[in-house]
Every structure is written in C-alpha cells, then in structure tokens.
Design a protein around this motif. Structure first.
Motif, mmCIF file in Angstrom:
data_model
loop_
_atom_site.group_PDB
_atom_site.id
_atom_site.type_symbol
_atom_site.label_atom_id
_atom_site.label_comp_id
_atom_site.label_asym_id
_atom_site.label_seq_id
_atom_site.Cartn_x
_atom_site.Cartn_y
_atom_site.Cartn_z
ATOM 1 N N PRO A 234 -3.942 76.018 -8.975
ATOM 2 C CA PRO A 234 -3.824 75.159 -7.796
ATOM 3 C C PRO A 234 -2.458 74.495 -7.638
ATOM 4 O O PRO A 234 -2.063 74.133 -6.527
ATOM 5 C CB PRO A 234 -4.921 74.100 -8.013
ATOM 6 C CG PRO A 234 -5.879 74.716 -8.969
ATOM 7 C CD PRO A 234 -5.047 75.570 -9.858
ATOM 8 N N GLU A 235 -1.745 74.323 -8.759
ATOM 9 C CA GLU A 235 -0.473 73.608 -8.705
ATOM 10 C C GLU A 235 0.723 74.523 -8.451
ATOM 11 O O GLU A 235 1.818 74.035 -8.171
ATOM 12 C CB GLU A 235 -0.250 72.840 -10.020
ATOM 13 C CG GLU A 235 -1.342 71.843 -10.362
ATOM 14 C CD GLU A 235 -1.340 70.625 -9.444
ATOM 15 O OE1 GLU A 235 -0.689 70.657 -8.374
ATOM 16 O OE2 GLU A 235 -2.000 69.637 -9.791
ATOM 17 N N ILE A 236 0.528 75.832 -8.540
ATOM 18 C CA ILE A 236 1.661 76.754 -8.393
ATOM 19 C C ILE A 236 2.270 76.698 -6.996
ATOM 20 O O ILE A 236 3.489 76.499 -6.851
ATOM 21 C CB ILE A 236 1.252 78.181 -8.795
ATOM 22 C CG1 ILE A 236 1.053 78.246 -10.324
ATOM 23 C CG2 ILE A 236 2.298 79.201 -8.352
ATOM 24 C CD1 ILE A 236 0.513 79.565 -10.827
ATOM 25 N N PRO A 237 1.488 76.855 -5.904
ATOM 26 C CA PRO A 237 2.109 76.767 -4.575
ATOM 27 C C PRO A 237 2.660 75.377 -4.285
ATOM 28 O O PRO A 237 3.707 75.236 -3.645
ATOM 29 C CB PRO A 237 0.971 77.136 -3.617
ATOM 30 C CG PRO A 237 -0.290 76.941 -4.392
ATOM 31 C CD PRO A 237 0.061 77.222 -5.819
ATOM 32 N N ARG A 238 1.979 74.348 -4.794
ATOM 33 C CA ARG A 238 2.471 72.980 -4.592
ATOM 34 C C ARG A 238 3.825 72.791 -5.259
ATOM 35 O O ARG A 238 4.728 72.152 -4.700
ATOM 36 C CB ARG A 238 1.443 71.994 -5.143
ATOM 37 C CG ARG A 238 1.836 70.536 -4.966
ATOM 38 C CD ARG A 238 0.817 69.618 -5.603
ATOM 39 N NE ARG A 238 1.334 68.268 -5.701
ATOM 40 C CZ ARG A 238 1.063 67.394 -6.667
ATOM 41 N NH1 ARG A 238 0.239 67.753 -7.648
ATOM 42 N NH2 ARG A 238 1.584 66.190 -6.686
ATOM 43 N N TRP A 239 3.982 73.333 -6.471
ATOM 44 C CA TRP A 239 5.271 73.228 -7.156
ATOM 45 C C TRP A 239 6.369 73.920 -6.346
ATOM 46 O O TRP A 239 7.481 73.391 -6.207
ATOM 47 C CB TRP A 239 5.195 73.828 -8.551
ATOM 48 C CG TRP A 239 6.502 73.722 -9.291
ATOM 49 C CD1 TRP A 239 7.454 74.685 -9.435
ATOM 50 C CD2 TRP A 239 7.016 72.549 -9.940
ATOM 51 N NE1 TRP A 239 8.530 74.196 -10.136
ATOM 52 C CE2 TRP A 239 8.285 72.894 -10.458
ATOM 53 C CE3 TRP A 239 6.519 71.267 -10.133
ATOM 54 C CZ2 TRP A 239 9.063 71.981 -11.158
ATOM 55 C CZ3 TRP A 239 7.310 70.352 -10.837
ATOM 56 C CH2 TRP A 239 8.565 70.719 -11.339
ATOM 57 N N GLY A 240 6.067 75.077 -5.800
ATOM 58 C CA GLY A 240 7.059 75.772 -4.991
ATOM 59 C C GLY A 240 7.476 74.975 -3.773
ATOM 60 O O GLY A 240 8.655 74.931 -3.408
ATOM 61 N N GLU A 241 6.514 74.310 -3.129
ATOM 62 C CA GLU A 241 6.811 73.521 -1.934
ATOM 63 C C GLU A 241 7.597 72.262 -2.274
ATOM 64 O O GLU A 241 8.547 71.903 -1.574
ATOM 65 C CB GLU A 241 5.501 73.127 -1.232
ATOM 66 C CG GLU A 241 4.769 74.284 -0.575
ATOM 67 C CD GLU A 241 5.440 74.771 0.701
ATOM 68 O OE1 GLU A 241 6.431 74.143 1.136
ATOM 69 O OE2 GLU A 241 4.971 75.781 1.255
ATOM 70 N N GLU A 242 7.197 71.564 -3.335
ATOM 71 C CA GLU A 242 7.752 70.246 -3.611
ATOM 72 C C GLU A 242 8.950 70.258 -4.545
ATOM 73 O O GLU A 242 9.778 69.344 -4.501
ATOM 74 C CB GLU A 242 6.658 69.335 -4.181
ATOM 75 C CG GLU A 242 5.501 69.117 -3.214
ATOM 76 C CD GLU A 242 4.457 68.153 -3.748
ATOM 77 O OE1 GLU A 242 4.774 67.373 -4.679
ATOM 78 O OE2 GLU A 242 3.320 68.163 -3.245
ATOM 79 N N ALA A 243 9.046 71.256 -5.409
ATOM 80 C CA ALA A 243 10.147 71.305 -6.376
ATOM 81 C C ALA A 243 11.087 72.473 -6.121
ATOM 82 O O ALA A 243 12.300 72.356 -6.262
ATOM 83 C CB ALA A 243 9.613 71.357 -7.804
#
Length: 390
Positions: A234-243
């Motif tokens: 769940p955190e992989i796409p979020r990391w791409g967007e935010e970091a």
C-alpha cells in the motif's frame, strides 16, 4: 589496504549532548525554532538560509563557526540546540575499502551505516529503524526484534557523519583517503536499505529525503536516492507520489510458496500484488527503472527454471535485476550459489534484455555486506569486553 582495520571509538560517556538537534528539520520547523529564540519574523527566511547553508553545504558541527550569524544569536542557538551527529562506537574499514560505522543514538540505541566506495562513485547505505520486524530468513538483521523507528534527524545524521569521516565537505580532507573515489563528491548515491524496512517509517524517511535532496543543501538528486523495500504494497505508490526516489524491491523468489519463507511479508502481500504496485509506481519508465534484488541461494532459488520464471514475472516492467551472492553469517540456514550457477542464471536474464549485474560482495570481512548488519557488531563488542583486561 591489505587488512581489516577496527577503530574503537566508544564514547567515554553515553550522555546526550544538551539541547534539541536541528539536523533533519525542514525549513518551516527551523523558522519555528528561531521564533522560539525571539528572532523577528522578518529575519526568518534569511536566518534559515544561513543555518541551512552552514549545516548542509559546509557541514558545520557547531554554531561557533557560523561567522555571518550574529555572535549573540549564535550563543542563544548553542544554549538551546545542537548539531551533533550520532556518536561513533566503532569504525571498521574492509580490505576492499568498504567502511562500516556502529553508531549510538541519543537514547543509547545503536544502528549501523555502511559506505561503499568505487572508482567514480560512492554509495551510502543508511538505516531507517533500530532492528527490523520482517524476519527475512536470509538476512542477519532480521534475526533481531524491532526496537523503534529513527527520526528524520537520525537518518540525516548518518549522512552527515559519513561526510565528516570521509572528508566530503568543501575543503575537508578524510583521515584516511584509502580507497575513496576519484569523484569530487565522495557520496554520490544513498540507498535506504540498512537496518529496517523503510516503508514502515514512511513519514520520517520522507522528511529526511526532502532534506537530503534539497538543491541548496546536501543536494543528493532523487534519482540517486533508492528506497529498498521488502514489499509494503500500500505504501509503494504513495512513496512514489510523495518522495519520488528510485525504487528497489527485495524479491528473491519467483513463487509465493518460497517467498513466503524467504520474505514472510509476502504472506500479506503476495508477488502478484507487489508487481502490480510496481507497474503503477509513479514516474516508472525506461529512464526510471525499478531494481529487483535477488539473493542467490544454493539449491533454493538459483535454478535455470527460476531464471526463466523471473524473466516472465517481470515482463513489461521497466526494470533491472541485481543478482546478489548470499553473504553468509554465523548460523545462517543457507549457502551462496556456486559462481558458475550464478553466471548461468545471469546469462538467462541478460538474454531476455534485462541488465542483471552480479553485485560483487563488499565488506564481508567486517560483516558490512548486504543482509549482515548489526547483530555481528553486538557479538563482536561482547567478545571484546570478555577478553578486555580488568
């Protein structure tokens, strides 16, 4: 260099330096700290810029060197805050130039940081947690319980400490230049794959990466920062967007049955879900490929059929594949694949069009290679204490 060297830097005292550290704070947080000291708001932008430059461009370790900051303000800063790095407990230098630092944090907890020099570049592997919660069976770090997450300051502090030790600030010189790269910058790449699962410390790590990538400070491009995850889907796409950093996946198996054993988090997020998250990683392209890490375990995951299955599995994902010879540690349940078998495996992957470098083991003699961090340092130090004279 022909022998491993160990420099014991155990502090005389474990007392924390007085004051809150400013390292790792974002610019707005620095402005808040200045406001607490009574600095007028109209000066915040200028003063933050001064502090930022001294900390992250010049590598200042104290406020007294900040000559363009008013002496009275420097005094107030020194009374309330610190720029201290983590304390070095021990520093080891491998026969191949790899350097490993065992670092003590303010609360006495310890982590390890590894620097790997090459001719034209240098990679720093930094920790995001004290211990680890994932229990990957091929990884020495996974034999330890998770203690806590690191703060953004403790993550950035590892970069600052490494730059101190290898002389990677303007005008600085290393204590020992042996094996350092010829490049102007000694730390050109940062990999978030030391102790811990980075995506379980998402917020602190994102804050730290923003500081590291700031062009007016440490200035490490996001394309030279790689987050390595065991697959917190769940955190992989979020990391791409935010970091927006590069991404590496600790894969190691092509079937769920085996990956459930090697990387137990796979039971929660199996391979199909993991690869779907990879396909949707923001910015994924041939210019921004995902690295898939694959540790070579003798008679476990190293057959030619495994190689062919790996190629099929990663079809249509812009990727490169890092084949990692297993780095043994005391009591490890696996052996490294034979070199001939690794070459055969790599040939299959290469023929399919994937870059598949075989990662040369670095720092094995000081237990600094991939998957070896931390536990050995505790054992080594305990052994030293037992043999030390009374």
């Amino acid at each position: 260099m022909t022998a491993t060297t160990l420099i014991d830097r155990t502090p005389a005292s474990t007392d924390s330096p007085p004051g809150e550290s400013l390292i790792g704070l974002a610019r707005p947080a620095l402005a808040e700290r200045l406001a607490e000291l009574g600095v007028p708001e109209r000066q915040h932008r200028m003063r933050v810029s001064q502090l930022w430059g001294w900390m992250y461009v010049r590598g200042a370790a104290g406020f007294e060197t900040m000559t363009d900051v008013a002496k009275e303000l420097r005094g107030r800063l020194a009374e309330r805050f610190t720029l201290a790095r983590p304390a070095i407990v021990s520093e080891q230098v491998s026969v191949d130039g790899t350097r490993k630092w065992l670092l003590r944090l303010d609360d006495g907890k310890e982590v390890e940081t590894v620097y790997i020099p090459e001719e034209d570049r240098g990679t720093l592997c930094i920790s995001s947690q004290v211990g680890c919660t994932l229990n990957c069976t091929f990884c020495h770090t996974g034999t330890q319980a998770l203690v806590r997450n690191l703060t953004a300051g403790e993550i950035i502090g590892q970069i600052m400490l490494a730059r101190d030790r290898i002389g990677d600030w303007p005008g600085a010189s290393p204590d020992d230049p042996t094996g350092l790269p010829n490049s102007e910058r000694k730390i050109t790449n940062v990999v978030l794959m030391g102790m811990g699962e980075p995506l379980y410390n998402f917020d602190s790590l994102r804050e730290a990466c923003a500081v590291a990538a700031d062009g007016d400070g440490l200035s490490i491009s996001k394309r030279r920062i790689t987050l390595s995850t065991s697959g917190i889907v769940p955190e992989i796409p979020r990391w791409g967007e935010e970091a927006g950093t590069m991404l590496a996946i600790s894969l190691h198996a092509v079937h769920d049955e085996l990956r459930d054993v090697l990387v137990p988090i796979n039971k929660k997020w199996p391979i199909a879900e993991l690869l779907e998250a990879c396909r949707n990683y923001p910015g994924l392209s041939n210019a921004k490929r995902i690295t898939f890490e694959y540790v070579m375990l003798k008679d476990v995951n190293d057959s030619i059929d495994d190689a062919k299955a790996l190629v099929r599995l990663l079809a249509k994902i812009p990727a490169k594949i890092n084949l990692i010879p297993f780095n043994p540690w005391p009591g490890a349940p696996y052996e490294c694949s034979d070199w001939e078998q690794i070459e055969k495996f790599a040939e299959v992957v290469n023929r399919a069009g994937y870059a598949s470098p075989v990662r040369s083991p670095r720092g094995r003699d000081i237990m600094a290679a991939c998957g070896q961090l931390k536990s050995a340092s505790h054992k080594q130090r305990a052994s030293e204490r037992l043999t030390a004279p009374a």
